[in-house]
Design a protein around this motif. Structure first.
Motif, PDB file in Angstrom:
ATOM      1  N   LYS A  78      -6.436  -2.356   7.783  1.00  0.00           N
ATOM      2  CA  LYS A  78      -7.532  -2.962   7.407  1.00  0.00           C
ATOM      3  C   LYS A  78      -7.872  -2.255   6.159  1.00  0.00           C
ATOM      4  CE  LYS A  78     -12.476  -1.883   7.955  1.00  0.00           C
ATOM      5  NZ  LYS A  78     -13.511  -0.896   8.162  1.00  0.00           N
ATOM      6  N   HIS A  79      -7.578  -1.316   5.648  1.00  0.00           N
ATOM      7  CA  HIS A  79      -7.888  -0.946   4.190  1.00  0.00           C
ATOM      8  C   HIS A  79      -6.835  -1.651   3.214  1.00  0.00           C
ATOM      9  CE1 HIS A  79     -10.997   1.624   6.154  1.00  0.00           C
ATOM     10  NE2 HIS A  79     -11.414   1.648   4.914  1.00  0.00           N
ATOM     11  N   SER A  80      -5.715  -1.890   3.523  1.00  0.00           N
ATOM     12  CA  SER A  80      -4.932  -2.516   2.768  1.00  0.00           C
ATOM     13  C   SER A  80      -5.272  -3.851   2.306  1.00  0.00           C
ATOM     14  CB  SER A  80      -3.208  -2.498   3.417  1.00  0.00           C
ATOM     15  OG  SER A  80      -3.345  -3.458   4.375  1.00  0.00           O
ATOM     16  N   LYS A  81      -5.968  -4.642   3.272  1.00  0.00           N
ATOM     17  CA  LYS A  81      -6.601  -6.040   3.110  1.00  0.00           C
ATOM     18  C   LYS A  81      -7.600  -5.816   2.154  1.00  0.00           C
ATOM     19  CE  LYS A  81      -4.820  -7.819   7.442  1.00  0.00           C
ATOM     20  NZ  LYS A  81      -4.968  -7.974   8.683  1.00  0.00           N
ATOM     21  N   SER A  82      -8.576  -4.631   2.322  1.00  0.00           N
ATOM     22  CA  SER A  82      -9.864  -4.854   1.642  1.00  0.00           C
ATOM     23  C   SER A  82      -9.553  -4.539   0.140  1.00  0.00           C
ATOM     24  CB  SER A  82     -10.713  -3.819   2.366  1.00  0.00           C
ATOM     25  OG  SER A  82     -10.314  -2.691   2.170  1.00  0.00           O
ATOM     26  N   LYS A  83      -8.506  -3.436  -0.024  1.00  0.00           N
ATOM     27  CA  LYS A  83      -8.256  -3.077  -1.458  1.00  0.00           C
ATOM     28  C   LYS A  83      -7.152  -3.605  -2.197  1.00  0.00           C
ATOM     29  CE  LYS A  83     -11.281   0.050  -0.599  1.00  0.00           C
ATOM     30  NZ  LYS A  83     -12.450  -0.170  -1.193  1.00  0.00           N
ATOM     31  N   SER A  84      -6.586  -5.016  -1.707  1.00  0.00           N
ATOM     32  CA  SER A  84      -5.417  -5.584  -2.481  1.00  0.00           C
ATOM     33  C   SER A  84      -5.718  -6.289  -3.640  1.00  0.00           C
ATOM     34  CB  SER A  84      -4.814  -6.523  -1.461  1.00  0.00           C
ATOM     35  OG  SER A  84      -5.736  -7.304  -0.735  1.00  0.00           O
ATOM     36  N   MET A 143       0.738  -1.139   0.005  1.00  0.00           N
ATOM     37  CA  MET A 143       0.184  -0.053   0.019  1.00  0.00           C
ATOM     38  C   MET A 143       0.862   1.038  -0.069  1.00  0.00           C
ATOM     39  SD  MET A 143      -2.701   1.433   3.025  1.00  0.00           S
ATOM     40  CE  MET A 143      -3.946   0.393   2.518  1.00  0.00           C
ATOM     41  N   GLU A 144       0.853   2.231  -0.844  1.00  0.00           N
ATOM     42  CA  GLU A 144       1.412   3.277  -0.885  1.00  0.00           C
ATOM     43  C   GLU A 144       0.153   4.663  -0.667  1.00  0.00           C
ATOM     44  OE1 GLU A 144       4.169   4.376  -3.802  1.00  0.00           O
ATOM     45  OE2 GLU A 144       4.498   2.208  -4.323  1.00  0.00           O
ATOM     46  N   LEU A 145       0.397   5.292   0.482  1.00  0.00           N
ATOM     47  CA  LEU A 145      -0.479   6.639   0.572  1.00  0.00           C
ATOM     48  C   LEU A 145       0.739   7.907   0.527  1.00  0.00           C
ATOM     49  CD1 LEU A 145      -1.270   4.897   4.204  1.00  0.00           C
ATOM     50  CD2 LEU A 145      -2.736   5.103   1.948  1.00  0.00           C
ATOM     51  N   SER A 146      -0.102   8.871   0.218  1.00  0.00           N
ATOM     52  CA  SER A 146       0.374  10.149   0.091  1.00  0.00           C
ATOM     53  C   SER A 146      -0.271  10.841   1.492  1.00  0.00           C
ATOM     54  CB  SER A 146      -0.096  10.820  -1.369  1.00  0.00           C
ATOM     55  OG  SER A 146       0.603  10.265  -2.338  1.00  0.00           O
ATOM     56  N   THR A 196       5.934  -1.243   8.452  1.00  0.00           N
ATOM     57  CA  THR A 196       5.438  -2.634   8.572  1.00  0.00           C
ATOM     58  C   THR A 196       4.663  -2.960   9.832  1.00  0.00           C
ATOM     59  OG1 THR A 196       7.173  -3.279   6.995  1.00  0.00           O
ATOM     60  CG2 THR A 196       6.120  -5.226   8.216  1.00  0.00           C
ATOM     61  N   LYS A 197       3.468  -3.638   9.591  1.00  0.00           N
ATOM     62  CA  LYS A 197       2.733  -3.955  10.627  1.00  0.00           C
ATOM     63  C   LYS A 197       2.188  -5.443  10.244  1.00  0.00           C
ATOM     64  CE  LYS A 197      -0.701  -3.078  14.257  1.00  0.00           C
ATOM     65  NZ  LYS A 197      -1.747  -2.323  14.993  1.00  0.00           N
ATOM     66  N   GLY A 198       2.609  -6.524  11.093  1.00  0.00           N
ATOM     67  CA  GLY A 198       2.348  -8.031  10.793  1.00  0.00           C
ATOM     68  C   GLY A 198       2.873  -8.224   9.222  1.00  0.00           C
ATOM     69  N   ASN A 199       1.748  -8.513   8.266  1.00  0.00           N
ATOM     70  CA  ASN A 199       2.319  -8.604   6.831  1.00  0.00           C
ATOM     71  C   ASN A 199       1.964  -7.811   6.120  1.00  0.00           C
ATOM     72  OD1 ASN A 199      -0.396  -9.278   6.828  1.00  0.00           O
ATOM     73  ND2 ASN A 199      -0.244 -11.220   6.120  1.00  0.00           N
ATOM     74  N   VAL A 200       1.797  -6.327   6.461  1.00  0.00           N
ATOM     75  CA  VAL A 200       1.149  -5.351   5.638  1.00  0.00           C
ATOM     76  C   VAL A 200       2.357  -4.629   5.564  1.00  0.00           C
ATOM     77  CG1 VAL A 200      -0.362  -3.376   5.377  1.00  0.00           C
ATOM     78  CG2 VAL A 200      -1.080  -5.776   6.023  1.00  0.00           C
ATOM     79  N   THR A 201       2.936  -3.926   4.639  1.00  0.00           N
ATOM     80  CA  THR A 201       3.933  -2.981   4.512  1.00  0.00           C
ATOM     81  C   THR A 201       3.341  -1.812   3.981  1.00  0.00           C
ATOM     82  OG1 THR A 201       5.729  -4.490   4.279  1.00  0.00           O
ATOM     83  CG2 THR A 201       6.150  -2.433   3.424  1.00  0.00           C
ATOM     84  N   ILE A 202       3.380  -0.817   4.450  1.00  0.00           N
ATOM     85  CA  ILE A 202       2.865   0.702   3.704  1.00  0.00           C
ATOM     86  C   ILE A 202       3.839   1.615   3.785  1.00  0.00           C
ATOM     87  CG2 ILE A 202       1.221   2.614   4.512  1.00  0.00           C
ATOM     88  CD1 ILE A 202      -0.097   0.559   6.643  1.00  0.00           C
ATOM     89  N   LYS A 203       3.894   2.285   2.220  1.00  0.00           N
ATOM     90  CA  LYS A 203       4.744   3.394   1.965  1.00  0.00           C
ATOM     91  C   LYS A 203       4.139   4.556   2.280  1.00  0.00           C
ATOM     92  CE  LYS A 203       7.923   1.313  -1.529  1.00  0.00           C
ATOM     93  NZ  LYS A 203       8.072   1.162  -2.898  1.00  0.00           N
TER      94      LYS A 203
END
Length: 168
Positions: free
Chosen positions: A162-168, A1-4, A56-63
């Motif tokens: 939560k949103h990284s999982k629902s939008k993958s 997930m990449e966020l601005s 990184t939180k759990g198996n989710v990496t956010i930029k």
């Protein structure tokens, strides 16, 4: 997930990136911004261009892309909840951003920062001032946070995961 992370200058975007990174235990502190802690600093230097941090939180990496507050970089939303004079500018910038077709339907997370200040708006007042109830073409969520005190940062991280999982 990449966020601005977008918002007016001095809203707390860089502080948010640093505090999220520390709380998520992703990387060592960002020494170029706050050598002592890597997190919140009263003397934060305005961002010129951008900063990027991976969290990184759990198996989710956010930029997290922290884009400078200059108008040419504004295009998703941190608000200084204690800056009553600029809240209307921030509202205009947000609604201009949301009118861009490329962002159609993307969930919106608005963060009212600096709630540690006595003059900060309440969540209800910020929601009203930013016109969040008028946005009907996407999910809208608002959290009131303090980067200085790390208030509600965990809720922000949970929402992002939560949103990284629902939008993958």
């Amino acid at each position: 997930m990449e966020l601005s992370l977008i918002g007016l200058q001095n809203a707390g975007k860089t502080s948010l990136v640093n505090v999220v990174a520390i709380l998520a235990d992703a990387f060592a502190p960002f020494s170029s911004f706050c050598p002592q802690t890597g997190g919140y600093s009263e003397d934060m230097i305005p961002t010129v261009g951008f900063n990027m941090r991976k969290v990184t939180k759990g198996n989710v990496t956010i930029k997290l892309w922290d884009l400078g507050g200059q108008p040419r970089f504004r295009s998703i939303y941190v608000v200084d909840a204690a800056d009553h004079e600029n809240i209307w500018i921030s509202r205009g910038e947000l609604h201009d951003l949301l009118s861009k077709p490329s962002l159609s339907g993307i969930p919106l997370l608005v963060l009212g920062n600096k709630i540690d200040k006595p003059e900060a708006l309440t969540k209800q007042d910020l929601t009203e001032a930013m016109g969040l109830r008028t946005i009907s073409d996407r999910e809208v969520c608002c959290f009131m946070i303090s980067c200085k005190n790390s208030t509600n940062i965990d809720s922000v991280i949970d929402w992002l995961v939560k949103h990284s999982k629902s939008k993958s």
